[in-house]
Design a protein around this motif. Structure first.
Motif, mmCIF file in Angstrom:
data_model
loop_
_atom_site.group_PDB
_atom_site.id
_atom_site.type_symbol
_atom_site.label_atom_id
_atom_site.label_comp_id
_atom_site.label_asym_id
_atom_site.label_seq_id
_atom_site.Cartn_x
_atom_site.Cartn_y
_atom_site.Cartn_z
ATOM 1 N N ASN A 7 0.840 -1.198 0.000
ATOM 2 C CA ASN A 7 0.000 0.000 0.000
ATOM 3 C C ASN A 7 0.872 1.245 0.000
ATOM 4 N N ASN A 47 -9.366 -11.173 -3.165
ATOM 5 C CA ASN A 47 -10.079 -10.054 -3.772
ATOM 6 C C ASN A 47 -9.086 -8.915 -3.966
ATOM 7 N N SER A 75 -9.418 -6.040 -5.621
ATOM 8 C CA SER A 75 -9.952 -4.685 -5.478
ATOM 9 C C SER A 75 -10.035 -4.266 -4.016
ATOM 10 N N LYS A 76 -10.199 -5.249 -3.112
ATOM 11 C CA LYS A 76 -10.269 -4.952 -1.677
ATOM 12 C C LYS A 76 -8.964 -5.296 -0.959
ATOM 13 N N SER A 77 -7.956 -5.709 -1.719
ATOM 14 C CA SER A 77 -6.659 -6.093 -1.150
ATOM 15 C C SER A 77 -6.842 -7.056 0.015
ATOM 16 N N SER A 78 -7.484 -8.181 -0.262
ATOM 17 C CA SER A 78 -7.739 -9.137 0.805
ATOM 18 C C SER A 78 -7.355 -10.550 0.380
ATOM 19 N N THR A 107 -8.560 -13.986 7.629
ATOM 20 C CA THR A 107 -8.636 -13.001 6.554
ATOM 21 C C THR A 107 -7.648 -11.876 6.819
ATOM 22 N N ARG A 161 -6.731 -8.079 5.370
ATOM 23 C CA ARG A 161 -7.169 -6.971 4.521
ATOM 24 C C ARG A 161 -6.168 -5.835 4.679
ATOM 25 N N GLN A 218 -5.448 -2.206 4.055
ATOM 26 C CA GLN A 218 -6.090 -0.944 3.719
ATOM 27 C C GLN A 218 -5.034 0.131 3.493
#
Length: 639
Positions: free
Chosen positions: A422, A509, A511-514, A535, A537, A539
């Motif tokens: 990120n 995913n 698009s959700k960086s997960s 999970t 994620r 951000q």
């Protein structure tokens, strides 16, 4: 558009094996076609002959003095005898180094002497080269103490005089001596004709004949979809191919031998996942995909490009893995036995990148070349082929623009490696997979977190190899256990070893960086897990980690473990601060759910201390209450 660019990729089934009957090499040529394609009598060799002084001056331009200086230092090398008890120490104490270290010092000296003689061409290194060759030919085997008992009839780490086996080092020495014989046989004959004659006879009996007359495990001759085929396969086959191409001048025998290597290397390519990830980690890439590249390059060169598979997408994927797995500042993603430090050999990565037309690899190689100051990148020890190829490609490499891959999301759908970056400087590496990969650790579902290229939550790697490392005692070593990875202990149970202990219902995913995976199947039945979905994620400014689970029975404690480089400190209940090398993160948790504990893990193994220093830490969040169902949430952000 890359194969992973999907809004949502749900991996519903994963069998842990990438086996597919591709047989890319065998489809290019049968034995008859190969015989027609092979260039005989070493006319494929592109390096200057020993007496071509202008050619060697050009090849060693800029490094000739350094090469000769290294050779001069080896002129006073005291050749070391590897004794019977040095070999036996492997079965007595488990130490490999007692045998490997003196053997390695001899071989390094020989490599420096041979290269210096080729660079200078005055004959003053030949006597010492002859000494090294003679000593080597007096040895019963060129194989390592850790490897001989696997293949020979006698179950001992002392090499048997009754048979010859080909392991990694015997193959390396065979390849090195084949080049030595090719370049220097006439000059060595001036010292005494028996020297090159005996060397040639040794190469026949130690490499050429055994390869044609028996099947070693690494050849994967009878491999099935469940057979693990690791870096030994391309590594040994490359060495064998080198020996035959440089020594065998009977066209029929040569074609048969080369085709036999093609059948074997196809087994490695068949085993490897289409996504190209190296399950053994970046430290092994140079021996796995990298050695496969050497093999393919040599085969293509010896057939004038008629047998080449560099246009295959998976071959490119296998190459680009090494660039994509680079975090920055010398740190790499290090699952399994791989070290967290590295990057790879610039010359090798550059040439591989050229072969598969990967700008990413070529520019990454240029970055490594520039990072290392362009020094000593030609030198590959006893791997004479890579040394010579490095010398050929150094100028072009030095003129290439450097760059480090900065992709925000990389997903390997079959191997189940996921990397995310990120804008805040976080780099997350997480994995699914299964607990029977090559150089496996029980680590399905683990992650590593880097902040501004500094590892904060880490995978420590593996210590110095001993007999125990590759035995039934492997998972008694703490570095192999899931409780010393960034994973939960569930119902008092750690993850188990074996092919059945694998990921389930992996979801990615972009698009959700997960990245999300059910860990349940990685634990033994005693853990009584219905589901345990972890999970990650990533951000814009933080990492969210969530464990949502259901148990069928409460039997023991739940504990979330985090291995850290810096000392975790409690600011207040629910907030842990971790600092290292000027970087700082906060790990936040619900203090009503967990009680935090920190253990200092002393590091004494030199293979680990050179990376991490003398200690690392294990932060454990211990569940205050045991429940059949719950939801744990952790937030990690910069402090």
């Amino acid at each position: 558009m890359r194969y992973y660019l999907l809004l949502l990729l749900l991996v519903l089934s994963f069998n842990g094996f990438g086996w597919q009957e591709r047989n890319l090499l065998q489809k290019k040529a049968d034995v008859a076609q190969l015989k027609s394609a092979l260039i005989n009598h070493q006319k494929w060799v592109s390096y200057p002959a020993y007496n071509d002084r202008q050619g060697w001056d050009k090849l060693t331009l800029g490094v000739k003095e350094e090469i000769i200086e290294r050779g001069e230092q080896a002129l006073t090398h005291e050749w070391e005898v590897v004794s019977a008890t040095d070999y036996l120490e492997f079965e007595r104490s488990g130490s490999r180094d007692i045998m490997q270290n003196p053997f390695g010092r001899n071989n390094s000296a020989l490599a420096d002497l041979v290269l210096a003689e080729l660079a200078e061409g005055k004959g003053r290194f030949l006597d010492q080269i002859s000494n090294g060759i003679w000593l080597s030919c007096e040895m019963t085997s060129w194989a390592l103490s850790a490897h001989v008992s696997r293949e020979q009839a006698e179950n001992t780490s002392l090499p048997s005089y009754k048979e010859n086996i080909i392991d990694l080092t015997a193959g390396d020495m065979g390849s090195f001596f084949a080049w030595t014989y090719y370049f220097l046989k006439d000059e060595l004959a001036k010292v005494q004709p028996l020297i090159p004659e005996r060397l040639r006879e040794n190469l026949q009996t130690r490499i050429l004949d055994p390869f044609m007359n028996r099947s070693f495990w690494w050849m994967a001759t009878n491999a099935t979809p469940e057979t693990m085929v690791n870096n030994w396969n391309p590594w040994c086959n490359f060495n064998v191919l080198t020996c035959f191409l440089l020594l065998e001048n009977d066209p029929d025998k040569l074609a048969q031998a080369v085709y036999r290597t093609m059948e074997s290397v196809d087994k490695f390519i068949n085993y490897t996942h289409e996504d190209g990830a190296c399950e053994e980690g970046p430290s092994y890439w140079g021996h796995a995909a990298g050695k496969m590249y050497d093999y393919l390059a040599l085969l293509s060169q010896a057939t004038n490009g008629k047998v080449s598979v560099f246009d295959q997408p998976m071959i490119k994927n296998m190459g680009e893995y090494i660039a994509k797995s680079y975090v920055g500042s010398g740190w790499v993603v290090n699952f399994a036995d791989a070290s967290a430090r590295g990057g790879g050999q610039p010359g090798l990565i550059f040439r591989y990148g050229k072969a598969v037309e990967s700008t990413e690899m070529q520019q990454f190689a240029a970055y490594l070349f520039e990072r290392d100051g362009g020094k000593n990148v030609y030198q590959s020890g006893r791997d004479m082929y890579r040394t010579l190829e490095n010398l050929l490609s150094n100028n072009e490499l030095s003129e290439t623009s450097p760059a480090v891959p900065q992709e925000p999301f990389t997903w390997y759908p079959e191997t189940e490696f996921c990397y995310m970056r990120n804008a805040s400087g976080f780099f997350l590496a997480a994995k699914g997979g299964y607990n029977n990969e090559s150089h496996n650790h029980n680590d399905m579902g683990t992650f590593s977190l880097y902040v501004d290229n500094t590892p904060m939550i880490i995978d420590i790697g593996v210590g110095t190899y001993t007999r125990q490392t590759f035995s039934s005692e492997r998972y008694s070593i703490w570095t192999m256990q899931s409780n010393y990875h960034n994973l939960p202990m569930i119902n008092g149970e750690a993850q188990a070893f074996g092919a059945r202990y694998r990921s389930k219902n992996t979801e990615v995913n972009e698009s959700k960086s997960s990245f999300s995976v059910d860990l349940a199947n990685a634990y033994p039945d005693e853990a009584k897990i219905n589901t345990w979905r972890r999970t990650y994620r990533l951000q814009d400014d933080k990492l969210l980690l969530e464990d949502k689970f259901s148990l069928s029975e409460i039997k023991g404690a739940n504990q979330l473990n985090f291995m850290t480089w810096g000392l975790p400190k409690t600011e207040k209940p629910g907030i842990i601060t971790i600092e290292k090398e000027g970087k700082s993160i906060q790990l936040k948790y619900d203090p009503q759910q967990f009680e935090a504990g920190v253990e200092t893990v002393e590091v004494t193994d030199p293979r680990l201390t050179k990376v991490w220093g003398n200690q690392v830490y294990r932060l454990s969040l211990n569940a205050r209450q045991q429940k059949l169902r719950d939801n744990y949430k952790i937030t990690i952000q910069k402090r």
